[in-house]
Design an enzyme around this catalytic site. Structure first.
Site, short mmCIF file in Angstrom:
data_model
loop_
_atom_site.label_atom_id
_atom_site.label_comp_id
_atom_site.label_asym_id
_atom_site.label_seq_id
_atom_site.Cartn_x
_atom_site.Cartn_y
_atom_site.Cartn_z
CG ASP A 36 42.99 34.75 35.26
OD1 ASP A 36 43.40 35.87 34.91
OD2 ASP A 36 41.78 34.44 35.30
CB VAL A 37 43.94 37.11 40.67
CG1 VAL A 37 43.05 37.60 41.81
CG2 VAL A 37 45.13 36.35 41.22
N GLY A 38 40.75 36.48 39.33
CA GLY A 38 39.53 37.16 38.94
C GLY A 38 38.78 37.67 40.15
CB THR A 85 34.10 35.09 41.29
OG1 THR A 85 33.19 36.16 41.01
CG2 THR A 85 33.38 34.01 42.09
CB VAL A 113 42.04 30.04 37.33
CG1 VAL A 113 42.28 28.73 36.57
CG2 VAL A 113 40.56 30.36 37.36
CG ASP A 172 40.10 40.22 32.77
OD1 ASP A 172 40.53 41.37 32.52
OD2 ASP A 172 38.94 40.01 33.15
CG ASP A 223 36.14 36.25 30.71
OD1 ASP A 223 35.39 35.51 31.38
OD2 ASP A 223 37.34 36.42 30.99
CB THR A 235 32.60 38.87 38.49
OG1 THR A 235 33.21 37.75 39.16
CG2 THR A 235 31.91 39.75 39.50
CB THR A 281 8.16 34.61 39.50
OG1 THR A 281 6.88 35.21 39.64
CG2 THR A 281 9.24 35.62 39.89
#
Length: 254
Positions: free
Chosen positions: A6-8, A10, A13, A109, A129, A132, A184
């Site tokens: 699985d190419v995301g 970021t 996997v 995805d 999900d 990113t 902050t």
């Protein structure tokens, strides 16, 4: 045993799956500048490191939301394993009725997550999900993928906030002790975690109201655990959801 990829945006996997059991999960950084040879070297190193016997692989399935990576990664899999990947895309059997304007534009995805969620949690189901980008999608009780919402991912939003302001720093995404921050950093963390959790709770309410009935709920992605813990709705966390979906698609299409 099959190789599921699985190419995301970021991470990439990788998982080896045998009879539905996921083994040897590895995450690599997604790099659009890598060549096929460079990805092949990484892939071979992963197999060697985790003791994966390449000869035991009988197939491979691939999903991606980063088109520039597709050609080098697919060629790397072929070079290292000798296998042609089954690619998630138009024409693949899913078991879902895609009730959206243009089914051909549905990201891999989201499709894989929908298939996995129905298989593992039943329909109707709402899938979050948190990677990113943060995506929230719905499958109705008839098993139809109805679409959903896309918003900036938590880290992406915080990075943009720090880059676009003079006084706000980069922060780690951890929940502060209180929603009302008194400094902050805690104010930013409250916005990142609690405001995202509130958005998810609100979208669940609105989606269930629009569908007309309550749904199962499942979250995946790198920040799922941290954010879901602060949601008011009960939501299952499943870090392996997309690999489970790839296994289901493999079974339907092999």
């Amino acid at each position: 045993m099959i190789l599921a990829i699985d190419v995301g945006n970021t991470n990439i996997v990788l998982g080896c799956i045998e009879d539905g059991n996921i083994q040897s999960i590895v995450r690599l950084h997604t790099d659009v500048k890598q060549t096929g040879a460079e990805y092949a070297i990484k892939l071979k190193q992963v197999f060697d490191l985790y003791g994966v016997e390449i000869s035991r692989l009988t197939g491979a399935i691939y999903s991606s939301v980063v088109p520039p990576v597709n050609r080098p990664m697919l060629s790397a899999v072929k070079a290292v394993t000798g296998l042609e990947c089954m690619v998630v895309g138009p024409g693949i059997k899913t078991g879902l009725n895609l009730r959206i304007d243009d089914p051909g534009t549905l990201a891999g995805d989201l499709l894989v997550g929908g298939v996995a969620a129905v298989s593992c949690y039943g329909a109707p189901v709402i899938i979050m999900d948190l990677g990113t980008a943060t995506t929230i999608t719905a499958v109705d009780r008839d098993g139809a993928f109805r679409g959903g919402a896309i918003l900036p991912g938590v880290k992406l939003g915080m990075a943009a906030l720090a880059a676009g302001t003079s006084l706000l720093p980069d922060i780690s995404i951890t929940p502060p002790k209180k929603v009302i921050g008194t400094n902050t950093v805690d104010c930013m963390r409250s916005g990142a975690v609690y405001a995202t959790a509130a958005a998810i709770d609100g979208m669940i309410d609105r989606m269930e109201r629009e569908l007309g009935y309550p749904c199962a709920r499942v979250a995946t992605g790198g920040l799922a655990q941290a954010i879901v813990a602060c949601c008011e709705h009960p939501i299952a966390c499943d870090n392996d959801l997309l690999l489970k979906g790839l296994w289901e698609l493999w079974k339907k299409n092999r």
